[in-house]
Design a protein around this motif. Structure first.
Motif, mmCIF file in Angstrom:
data_model
loop_
_atom_site.group_PDB
_atom_site.id
_atom_site.type_symbol
_atom_site.label_atom_id
_atom_site.label_comp_id
_atom_site.label_asym_id
_atom_site.label_seq_id
_atom_site.Cartn_x
_atom_site.Cartn_y
_atom_site.Cartn_z
ATOM 1 N N ALA A 15 0.707 -1.276 0.052
ATOM 2 C CA ALA A 15 0.001 0.201 0.026
ATOM 3 C C ALA A 15 0.640 1.251 0.047
ATOM 4 C CB ALA A 15 -0.956 0.105 1.329
ATOM 5 N N ARG A 16 1.911 1.093 0.724
ATOM 6 C CA ARG A 16 2.695 2.378 0.869
ATOM 7 C C ARG A 16 3.494 2.847 -0.236
ATOM 8 N NH1 ARG A 16 4.162 0.384 6.568
ATOM 9 N NH2 ARG A 16 3.699 2.297 7.869
ATOM 10 N N LEU A 17 3.963 1.541 -1.013
ATOM 11 C CA LEU A 17 4.501 1.591 -2.272
ATOM 12 C C LEU A 17 3.639 2.241 -3.475
ATOM 13 C CD1 LEU A 17 7.110 1.077 -3.863
ATOM 14 C CD2 LEU A 17 6.529 -1.137 -4.396
ATOM 15 N N GLU A 18 2.700 1.652 -3.401
ATOM 16 C CA GLU A 18 1.630 2.186 -4.351
ATOM 17 C C GLU A 18 1.383 3.425 -4.591
ATOM 18 O OE1 GLU A 18 -1.913 -0.166 -5.581
ATOM 19 O OE2 GLU A 18 -1.357 -1.818 -4.165
ATOM 20 N N ALA A 19 0.863 3.896 -3.004
ATOM 21 C CA ALA A 19 0.646 5.465 -3.079
ATOM 22 C C ALA A 19 1.937 6.245 -3.480
ATOM 23 C CB ALA A 19 0.180 5.664 -1.411
ATOM 24 N N GLN A 20 3.093 5.688 -2.675
ATOM 25 C CA GLN A 20 4.290 6.673 -3.141
ATOM 26 C C GLN A 20 4.408 7.068 -4.719
ATOM 27 O OE1 GLN A 20 7.668 5.714 -0.871
ATOM 28 N NE2 GLN A 20 9.270 7.054 -2.178
ATOM 29 N N ILE A 21 4.419 5.764 -5.281
ATOM 30 C CA ILE A 21 4.547 5.928 -6.898
ATOM 31 C C ILE A 21 3.120 6.755 -7.534
ATOM 32 C CG2 ILE A 21 4.569 4.535 -9.091
ATOM 33 C CD1 ILE A 21 5.974 2.374 -7.353
ATOM 34 N N ALA A 22 2.023 6.369 -6.896
ATOM 35 C CA ALA A 22 0.940 7.114 -7.427
ATOM 36 C C ALA A 22 1.026 8.450 -7.403
ATOM 37 C CB ALA A 22 -0.238 6.640 -6.879
ATOM 38 N N PHE A 23 1.404 9.046 -6.322
ATOM 39 C CA PHE A 23 1.657 10.579 -6.086
ATOM 40 C C PHE A 23 2.825 11.030 -6.731
ATOM 41 C CE2 PHE A 23 -1.502 9.865 -2.740
ATOM 42 C CZ PHE A 23 -2.351 10.835 -2.990
ATOM 43 N N GLU A 24 3.936 10.463 -6.734
ATOM 44 C CA GLU A 24 5.087 10.953 -7.629
ATOM 45 C C GLU A 24 4.523 11.063 -8.907
ATOM 46 O OE1 GLU A 24 8.666 8.717 -5.163
ATOM 47 O OE2 GLU A 24 7.830 7.675 -6.608
ATOM 48 N N ARG A 25 4.248 10.195 -9.439
ATOM 49 C CA ARG A 25 3.894 10.079 -11.114
ATOM 50 C C ARG A 25 2.793 11.187 -11.479
ATOM 51 N NH1 ARG A 25 7.815 6.978 -11.932
ATOM 52 N NH2 ARG A 25 7.719 5.529 -13.756
ATOM 53 N N LEU A 26 1.650 11.494 -10.276
ATOM 54 C CA LEU A 26 0.858 12.567 -10.546
ATOM 55 C C LEU A 26 1.379 13.783 -10.372
ATOM 56 C CD1 LEU A 26 -2.352 13.297 -10.699
ATOM 57 C CD2 LEU A 26 -2.302 13.194 -8.261
ATOM 58 N N LEU A 27 2.219 14.174 -9.537
ATOM 59 C CA LEU A 27 2.814 15.461 -9.377
ATOM 60 C C LEU A 27 3.736 15.668 -10.408
ATOM 61 C CD1 LEU A 27 3.059 15.828 -5.530
ATOM 62 C CD2 LEU A 27 1.076 16.524 -6.775
ATOM 63 N N GLN A 28 4.397 14.696 -11.139
ATOM 64 C CA GLN A 28 5.602 14.890 -12.010
ATOM 65 C C GLN A 28 4.577 15.215 -13.142
ATOM 66 O OE1 GLN A 28 7.943 11.545 -12.134
ATOM 67 N NE2 GLN A 28 8.901 11.611 -10.236
ATOM 68 N N ARG A 29 3.643 14.692 -13.544
ATOM 69 C CA ARG A 29 2.997 14.764 -15.050
ATOM 70 C C ARG A 29 2.394 16.090 -14.717
ATOM 71 N NH1 ARG A 29 2.314 9.830 -17.749
ATOM 72 N NH2 ARG A 29 0.877 11.010 -19.096
ATOM 73 N N PHE A 30 1.798 16.601 -13.757
ATOM 74 C CA PHE A 30 0.964 17.738 -13.742
ATOM 75 C C PHE A 30 1.384 18.554 -12.674
ATOM 76 C CE2 PHE A 30 -1.731 14.204 -15.147
ATOM 77 C CZ PHE A 30 -2.138 14.917 -16.502
ATOM 78 N N PRO A 31 2.251 19.382 -13.311
ATOM 79 C CA PRO A 31 2.865 20.779 -12.272
ATOM 80 C C PRO A 31 1.685 21.555 -11.568
ATOM 81 C CG PRO A 31 3.595 20.665 -14.679
ATOM 82 C CD PRO A 31 2.571 19.998 -14.535
#
Length: 401
Positions: free
Chosen positions: A357-373
């Motif tokens: 769960a921690r890994l999923e959330a971390q990657i989900a937010f990393e990708r979201l914030l990177q793609r959409f400034p």
């Protein structure tokens, strides 16, 4: 203690914002009998103690109200399935199953899932408008965990939609106010899903790495292995638990960031804070309100005598905002340290899927914030789901840029 009116968690105001009511209970009536006659434990110290106390357990069949309430339809596939979940059992049965299942969640195995999670996140984000509104729950928070658990259980991508429907309809098993027709639907789903998983197991081809299903099929401890029905039941558990709570973590975490733009800016400027930000999301807006425990022998908690057979509900959101443990508990702080939240439970029943769960959330937010400034909240008060235990948003519309 000051007499406090019984809390009714079905109340719409509680669903929208439970924390004022929980704070009142924590201060004035920390072992509170609610409108259902259940005991609510709200202080962090007590929740931690109850989770670790071997005089309490998870097996609802030992609850004095089980035969009258019968949370799952009697003598059905649904009831037989849930009764085999390690989540629903006490030692020694729980100990045996957990050892076998936990063997498949070794750190190395979980770390191998990072690329799979990142690929799925990118596929979903590719479908976002480059400059426009997006409903995050439907477009990202719900499909991502289902696709992840599907890939790591070797379920074909073509079946993602079925998997999500099955998981959505099985979520009623953790809702105390589920209607009979919802339980009947869940019973049908369990039968369909069990047949599907049985065929999947029979057809499974082992892989060298990242093969969680294969690890579970082969799981062995001291010569003991999972029986077929045990394996299928606990695969159903992994599907439900791996979908619902992670979906809520992503949605609730996104809302917290949107409502605290200074913290979002801080996280963008210091990406190394992502791990602690996920812990704060888990603490600040917990994905499940309660953690049930059945009392096996008489205990006394803060002067309240609790007889064997009664049920306690450890109120995770109340414990996570206890000012005796957390400085400025109602503030959202992505750099909070230490952060001893109880969102994954504790003791022998500590969530076996917490690392995933921690890994999923971390990657989900990393990708979201990177793609959409630039991401902004379109509706400052998005609706919450009409559920008591699961705490998550019905929808969350964002402006993605």
């Amino acid at each position: 203690m000051v007499e406090v009116a019984p809390l009714d968690m079905r109340n719409a105001a509680f669903r929208e914002n439970p924390y004022p009511a929980l704070a009142r209970l924590r201060e004035l009536d920390p072992v509170h009998r609610d409108a259902f006659g259940l005991l609510l434990v709200t202080r962090h110290e007590d929740v931690v103690a109850m989770n670790r106390d071997r005089r309490l357990g998870r097996d609802l069949r030992k609850w004095m109200g089980y035969e009258m309430i019968r949370p799952y339809l009697a003598d059905t596939a649904l009831e037989r399935c849930v009764e085999q979940w390690m989540f629903s059992l006490d030692p020694p049965e729980h100990t045996r199953l957990r050892k076998l299942v936990q063997a498949a969640f070794r750190p190395k195995t979980v770390s191998l899932m990072a690329d799979v999670i990142a690929t799925i996140a990118d596929e979903l984000l590719d479908e976002f408008p480059s400059d426009g509104d997006v409903e995050l729950m439907a477009a990202y928070a719900r499909p991502l965990p289902v696709r992840v658990i599907g890939r790591i259980l070797s379920i074909p991508p073509a079946d993602d939609a079925r998997l999500r429907e099955w998981s959505d309809k099985l979520a009623v098993v953790v809702e105390p106010t589920a209607r009979r027709r919802e339980k009947q639907t869940a019973d049908t789903i369990v039968q369909e899903l069990s047949q599907y998983l049985d065929a999947l197991i029979s057809a499974h081809t082992p892989r060298d790495e990242g093969d969680l299903l294969g690890d579970l099929i082969r799981a062995e401890e001291d010569g003991d292995r999972l029986g077929r029905s045990e394996l299928i039941a606990n695969l159903v558990l992994l599907l439900v638990a791996g979908h619902e709570t992670t979906t809520n973590l992503i949605g609730n975490g996104a809302l917290a960031l949107m409502r605290h733009p200074e913290q979002l800016r801080r996280l963008r400027e210091t990406p190394d804070l992502m791990a602690s930000a996920i812990e704060e999301m888990l603490r600040y807006e917990v994905s499940a309100n309660t953690n049930a425990r059945v009392v096996h022998e008489d205990i006394v908690l803060r002067g309240t005598r609790i007889e064997a057979g009664q049920m306690l509900l450890c109120m995770l959101g109340a414990a996570n905002r206890d000012p005796a443990v957390f400085e400025r508990p109602d503030d959202f702080d992505v750099a909070r340290d230490p952060n001893p939240h109880v969102s994954f439970g504790g003791g022998v029943h500590y969530c076996v899927g917490a690392p995933l769960a921690r890994l999923e959330a971390q990657i989900a937010f990393e990708r979201l914030l990177q793609r959409f400034p630039k991401i902004t909240l379109r509706n400052p008060n998005p609706p919450w789901r009409d559920t008591i235990n699961l705490r998550g948003l019905a929808e969350l519309t964002l402006r993605a840029q």
